[in-house]
Design an enzyme around this catalytic site. Structure first.
Site, short mmCIF file in Angstrom:
data_model
loop_
_atom_site.label_atom_id
_atom_site.label_comp_id
_atom_site.label_asym_id
_atom_site.label_seq_id
_atom_site.Cartn_x
_atom_site.Cartn_y
_atom_site.Cartn_z
N PHE A 42 43.41 44.52 42.74
CA PHE A 42 42.61 44.15 41.57
C PHE A 42 43.48 43.57 40.47
O PHE A 42 43.04 43.32 39.40
CB PHE A 42 41.82 45.36 41.06
CG PHE A 42 41.01 46.01 42.16
CD1 PHE A 42 40.22 45.24 43.00
CD2 PHE A 42 41.06 47.38 42.35
CE1 PHE A 42 39.50 45.84 44.03
CE2 PHE A 42 40.32 47.98 43.36
CZ PHE A 42 39.55 47.21 44.20
N SER B 198 31.98 46.35 35.31
CA SER B 198 32.98 47.20 35.97
C SER B 198 33.12 46.78 37.44
O SER B 198 34.24 46.68 37.97
CB SER B 198 32.55 48.66 35.87
OG SER B 198 33.22 49.44 36.81
N TRP C 257 34.91 43.48 37.53
CA TRP C 257 36.33 43.65 37.22
C TRP C 257 37.10 44.04 38.48
O TRP C 257 38.21 43.58 38.70
CB TRP C 257 36.50 44.74 36.15
CG TRP C 257 37.95 44.99 35.80
CD1 TRP C 257 38.70 44.36 34.86
CD2 TRP C 257 38.83 45.94 36.42
NE1 TRP C 257 39.98 44.85 34.85
CE2 TRP C 257 40.08 45.82 35.81
CE3 TRP C 257 38.69 46.88 37.43
CZ2 TRP C 257 41.18 46.61 36.15
CZ3 TRP C 257 39.78 47.66 37.79
CH2 TRP C 257 41.00 47.52 37.15
N HIS C 258 36.45 44.89 39.31
CA HIS C 258 37.15 45.35 40.50
C HIS C 258 37.39 44.22 41.50
O HIS C 258 38.40 44.23 42.21
CB HIS C 258 36.38 46.49 41.17
CG HIS C 258 36.64 47.82 40.52
ND1 HIS C 258 35.89 48.27 39.46
CD2 HIS C 258 37.57 48.76 40.75
CE1 HIS C 258 36.37 49.45 39.08
NE2 HIS C 258 37.37 49.77 39.84
N GLY C 259 36.48 43.29 41.59
CA GLY C 259 36.71 42.22 42.54
C GLY C 259 35.65 41.15 42.47
O GLY C 259 34.49 41.42 42.14
#
Lengths: 428, 325
Positions: free
Chosen positions: A428, A269, A272-274
Site C-alpha cells: 500500500f 479507507s 487508500w488500501h488499494g
C-alpha cells in the site's frame, strides 16, 4: 510496491511542496489567505498519489490509457503524513518547521516510511529537536519490541499464511467451512503482520530515542466495530477521523448525514488500501456494518441488558465473536484477487450445504498450528487487557529473560521462510 | 554505563550461542536418526559396491540388483560432500571394490560450487577448513561452519510445514539407502534449470579438484570408480542447453582417464527420451519401476559385475513398508 532511484524525487517533491506551503501559510493571518497554499499542498500530494496509485485503475474502468508506472515505496503513508502537517499548519494547530532537513527527516523517517504508523508532525517534529544521549534501558526496550515484532511476523504470521494461501489460491476446491476458517486466519495474519511491522518500527525508533505512536491495541478484544476501529490501524483511522470525518460532521447533524459521512470515510479507507474494486467493497462493507451498528445501538443494548449483566463474560464473548466474524468475513474481499472471487467465496460461507472437512490431510497440521498460535496470542492479549506482561517480564530474573529472548531469536531462525515474504502493508 | 552495556551484550551473546549450539545439536541428532544411511552403511556385514551421488542417484539406483551394495547418495549432494563421506567411510571399511558415482547435468556446475545440502548430517566428516583453503573462501566457509554447528535448525519450517504440500506420497520406503519415487507421475520441474544454469558456468574448477581428490582416494584404496550420467527428460535437457552452449563432461572425463586408468564414464543422459511419461517421476528423477530396470541395465555395464541373484526378480518398494537392512 517497488523502489526506483527516481522515486527519491517524488518524496523530495512532496517534502519541498509541504515545507514551502507551510512556510507561506505561516506568513498569512487568516484562513482564507492560507487556503491557496493548502490547496496547492492537497493537489500536489493527492495528485502524485492519484498518478502513481489510482490513475491506471480509474482509466481502466473507462477503457482509457494505462501508465507504465509501479507503486512507489511508502507513497500512501508519506503523502498522508505530509498532508496532515499542511492541514495542521493551515488550521493554526502548529507552527511550520523552518529547518528543511528536520522536516525532510519527518517525512522520510526510515522506521515508519514504508508502512507507517502515519505520524503527526506535532508528535514527531518536537522529538527531532531534542538531543538524544545513549540510553541502554531505552535501547533494550526498543530491541525487545523489535524482537517481539519479528517473532510475530516470521514465526506466526508467515506460517499461518501458508494455510490461507492454499485456500485462496485454489478456492474453488473448498467448501464454506474451509473458507470461513481461512477468512478468520487471514484476518489474524494481517493483524499480526501489520502489528509486527508497527512494533519493529516503534522499536527501531525507540533504540534511537524516538517514540512512535501505538498502531494496534489488541483489536481482537473489541466488542463492537466502533471499538475495533479504535484499536486497529489507529494512525490511519485517527487520520481519517481528524481530517475527513470531523470537518464534515457536527454534533447537530442528523444520524443520516453522520451515516453518509461514515460511509464516505470507509469508502476512502478502502480506496487508500488499494486501487481495486475489492478494496472499495471491503471499505464500503465495513462502513455499512458500522452504520448499522450505530443505528441499532440502543435496541442492541436493551437486548444485551435483558439477558446479561454488564460484566457478563458471555456478553463479552458474544459481542466479540460477532465483531471478529464481521471483520473476518468482510476480510475475504481484502485478500480476494477479484470481486468475482470475493463474492463467490462469500456466498459459500453462507451456503451451509458446502460445509465439510475438506482442507485436505496436508493442511491439518497447519490448521492445528494456526488454531494453537491464535489461541495462545489471544490468551496473552486477554491477560494483557488486565495487567502488563511487560512489567511482569521485566521484573523476572535476568537469566530467564535472556533465555526467552534467545528462544525467540532461535524460533525466528527456525521458522524463517526460504522465499522472502514481504509485509502485507508494503503493497500500500 | 557503556562498559556495563558491552559486558551485558557479550554475556547475552554467549548465552545465546550456548543455547543455539545445544538446540542445533539436538536438531542434527534428530535428523540423523531419521536418516539411517550413515549408521547403516557402517553396519553392513559386506559391502562391495558403494553408490554415491545426489537425489537422482538416491532415487534412481536400486542396490538390490547388486550383490552387497549400498546407495549412500543424498539429496543435493555435491562431489565435495561425497569426497568427505567416502574418506570417512574408508577409515572403517576395507571391503569396497567399486564405486558408482553418479553425475548429472550441472553436477560440476557453478550452482553446486559452494552448495552443501544439510551439512549438519555430515558435519563430523566435512573439513570446513580444508574446503576454505582449497577454494580460498575463508569467510564463506567460516559462515557455513558456524551455521552447521550453531544454526542447523535454521529453515526447519520447511520440514515442519511445507513437505505437507507435496502432490505425491511423502513417506519414502527405505532399503539399503535407496529411496525410490512412486510410479505414475511425471512432474514438470524443468524450470529448475533456470536456477541451475542461467548465467552460470557448467564447470567449476574447484569441484573438479574434488573429483580428482575423490578418484585419488579411491585409487589409493584400490577401488574402481565408474561415473554414471543419469537419464533426464528431453525438455529439461533442451532447457539446460538453452543456457549452456556445449556439454563437455565426456571430454573432461576422458582427460581424467589419462590419470586414472580404470576410471569409467557411462552416459545414460538420453536413453529414455520419448518415454518420459512412463519412466520419470519428474524431469530429473526416475520412478520406482524405471529405477529397477535402469539398475539392471547398469549392473551389466559396470567393469566389475556384482550382480545379485535377485537382479532379475520383480519387487516393488511401494508394496512394502519401511524396511531396514
Amino acid at each position: 510496491m517497488s523502489w526506483k532511484l527516481e522515486y527519491v524525487f517524488l518524496i523530495a517533491a512532496s517534502t519541498l511542496l509541504d515545507y514551502l506551503c507551510a512556510l507561506q501559510m505561516a506568513k498569512k493571518q487568516t484562513k482564507p489567505e492560507r487556503k491557496p497554499y493548502l490547496i496547492a499542498s492537497v493537489i500536489g500530494n493527492l495528485g502524485m498519489l492519484f498518478a502513481f496509485k489510482y490513475f491506471n485503475f480509474f482509466s481502466s474502468c473507462f477503457s482509457g490509457p494505462v501508465l507504465n508506472v509501479i507503486l512507489p515505496v511508502g507513497i500512501s503513508f508519506y503523502t498522508f503524513q505530509t498532508l496532515s502537517y499542511s492541514i495542521d499548519v493551515y488550521r493554526g494547530k502548529m507552527k511550520p518547521e523552518t529547518h528543511l532537513g528536520r522536516f525532510a527527516l519527518y517525512v522520510s523517517f526510515f522506521p515508519q516510511l514504508v508502512a507507517g504508523p502515519i505520524e503527526r508532525a506535532s508528535r514527531l517534529l518536537p522529538q527531532f529537536k531534542l538531543e538524544h544521549d545513549w540510553n541502554a534501558v531505552r535501547a533494550r526496550d526498543g530491541l525487545v519490541l523489535m524482537l517481539w515484532g519479528l517473532f510475530r511476523k516470521v514465526v506466526v504470521a508467515d506460517n499461518i499464511a501458508l494455510f490461507v494461501n492454499s485456500v485462496f489460491e485454489t478456492d474453488k476446491e473448498f467448501g464454506g467451512l474451509s473458507i470461513l476458517l481461512a477468512a478468520y486466519i487471514f484476518t489474524f495474519q494481517v493483524y499480526l503482520d501489520f502489528a509486527a511491522y508497527s512494533e519493529i518500527a516503534r522499536g527501531a525508533a525507540k533504540v534511537m530515542g524516538y517514540d512512535l505512536m501505538i498502531n494496534f491495541k489488541r483489536p481482537y478484544h473489541a466488542t463492537s466495530l466502533t471499538d475495533l476501529w479504535q484499536r486497529w490501524h489507529i494512525s490511519l483511522m485517527t487520520w481519517l477521523r481528524d481530517y475527513i470525518y470531523v470537518p464534515m460532521t457536527s454534533s447537530k447533524d442528523s444520524k443520516w448525514k453522520k451515516s453518509r459521512n461514515l460511509l464516505l470515510v470507509f469508502f476512502l479507507s478502502g480506496l487508500w488500501h488499494g486501487a481495486s474494486w475489492t478494496f472499495i467493497v471491503w471499505g464500503l462493507l465495513h462502513g455499512i456494518f458500522l452504520v448499522i451498528e450505530n443505528l441499532t445501538k440502543t435496541i442492541r443494548a436493551q437486548i444485551y441488558d435483558h439477558f446479561f449483566t454488564t460484566s457478563s463474560r458471555l456478553r463479552f464473548f458474544i459481542k466479540n465473536t460477532i465483531t471478529i466474524t464481521i471483520l473476518s468475513v468482510v476480510g475475504l474481499f481484502f485478500r480476494a484477487s477479484s470481486l468475482d472471487q470475493g463474492f463467490s467465496m462469500l456466498l459459500r460461507v453462507f451456503d451451509f450445504t458446502t460445509y465439510r472437512f475438506d482442507f485436505g490431510v496436508q493442511n491439518y497440521k497447519l490448521l492445528i498450528f494456526c488454531i494453537l498460535v491464535m489461541a495462545l496470542i489471544l490468551i496473552i492479549e486477554a491477560v494483557e487487557e488486565r495487567l502488563s506482561w511487560e512489567a511482569m517480564f521485566l521484573q523476572s530474573s535476568l537469566v530467564f529473560r535472556w533465555t526467552i529472548y534467545s528462544l525467540m531469536i532461535m524460533a525466528c531462525f527456525a521458522f524463517i521462510a526460504i522465499k522472502s515474504q514481504p509485509f502485507v502493508y508494503f503493497q500500500f | 554505563m557503556m562498559k556495563n552495556t558491552i559486558t551485558k551484550s557479550l554475556s547475552f551473546l554467549l548465552l545465546f550461542l550456548f543455547l543455539s549450539f545445544f538446540v542445533s545439536a539436538l536438531y542434527s541428532n534428530s535428523q540423523k536418526q531419521q536418516d539411517h544411511s550413515i549408521a547403516d552403511v557402517k553396519k553392513l556385514p559386506k559391502l562391495k559396491t558403494l553408490i554415491m551421488g545426489d537425489s537422482q542417484c538416491l532415487r534412481g539406483i536400486d542396490p538390490r540388483v547388486f550383490d552387497s551394495a549400498f546407495n549412500y547418495a543424498s539429496t543435493g549432494e555435491s562431489i565435495i560432500v561425497s569426497y568427505y563421506k567416502l574418506k570417512d567411510l574408508l577409515e572403517t571399511r576395507t571391503d569396497i571394490d567399486q564405486i558408482v558415482l553418479t553425475s548429472t547435468l550441472g553436477y560440476f556446475g557453478e550452482s553446486k560450487s559452494d552448495y552443501i545440502s544439510k551439512p549438519y548430517l555430515w558435519k563430523e566428516m566435512i573439513d570446513f577448513q580444508e574446503i576454505a583453503q582449497i577454494k580460498n573462501k575463508h569467510r564463506l566457509y567460516l559462515y557455513k561452519f558456524l551455521k552447521t554447528y550453531f544454526f542447523a535448525y535454521k529453515g526447519m519450517r520447511e520440514e515442519f510445514f511445507e513437505r505437507h504440500f507435496a502432490d505425491v506420497p511423502e513417506e519414502i520406503p527405505y532399503y539399503k539407502g535407496f529411496r525410490p519415487k512412486p510410479t505414475g507421475y511425471y512432474l514438470d520441474v524443468s524450470q529448475i534449470a533456470d536456477k541451475q544454469f542461467k548465467d552460470k558456468k557448467l564447470f567449476d574448477e574447484s569441484l573438479l579438484i574434488y573429483l580428482n581428490m575423490f578418484l585419488e582416494l579411491a585409487q589409493k584404496h584400490g577401488i574402481q570408480v565408474t561415473m554414471v550420467r543419469m537419464p533426464v527428460s528431453q525438455r529439461y535437457h533442451d532447457k539446460v542447453m538453452s543456457y549452456i552452449t556445449e556439454d563437455k563432461l565426456a571430454e573432461r572425463c576422458l582427460e581424467l582417464k589419462k590419470k586414472f586408468a580404470d576410471f569409467v564414464f557411462l552416459d545414460y543422459l538420453n536413453i529414455y527420451w520419448g518415454q518420459e511419461e512412463e519412466v520419470l517421476f519428474d524431469d530429473t528423477h526416475l520412478n520406482e519401476e524405471a529405477a529397477l530396470s535402469f539398475s539392471r541395465l547398469l549392473v551389466d555395464s559396470l567393469p566389475i559385475n556384482h550382480k545379485s541373484g535377485a537382479a532379475s526378480a520383480f519387487f516393488s518398494f511401494y508394496a512394502i513398508k519401511v524396511e531396514s537392512i
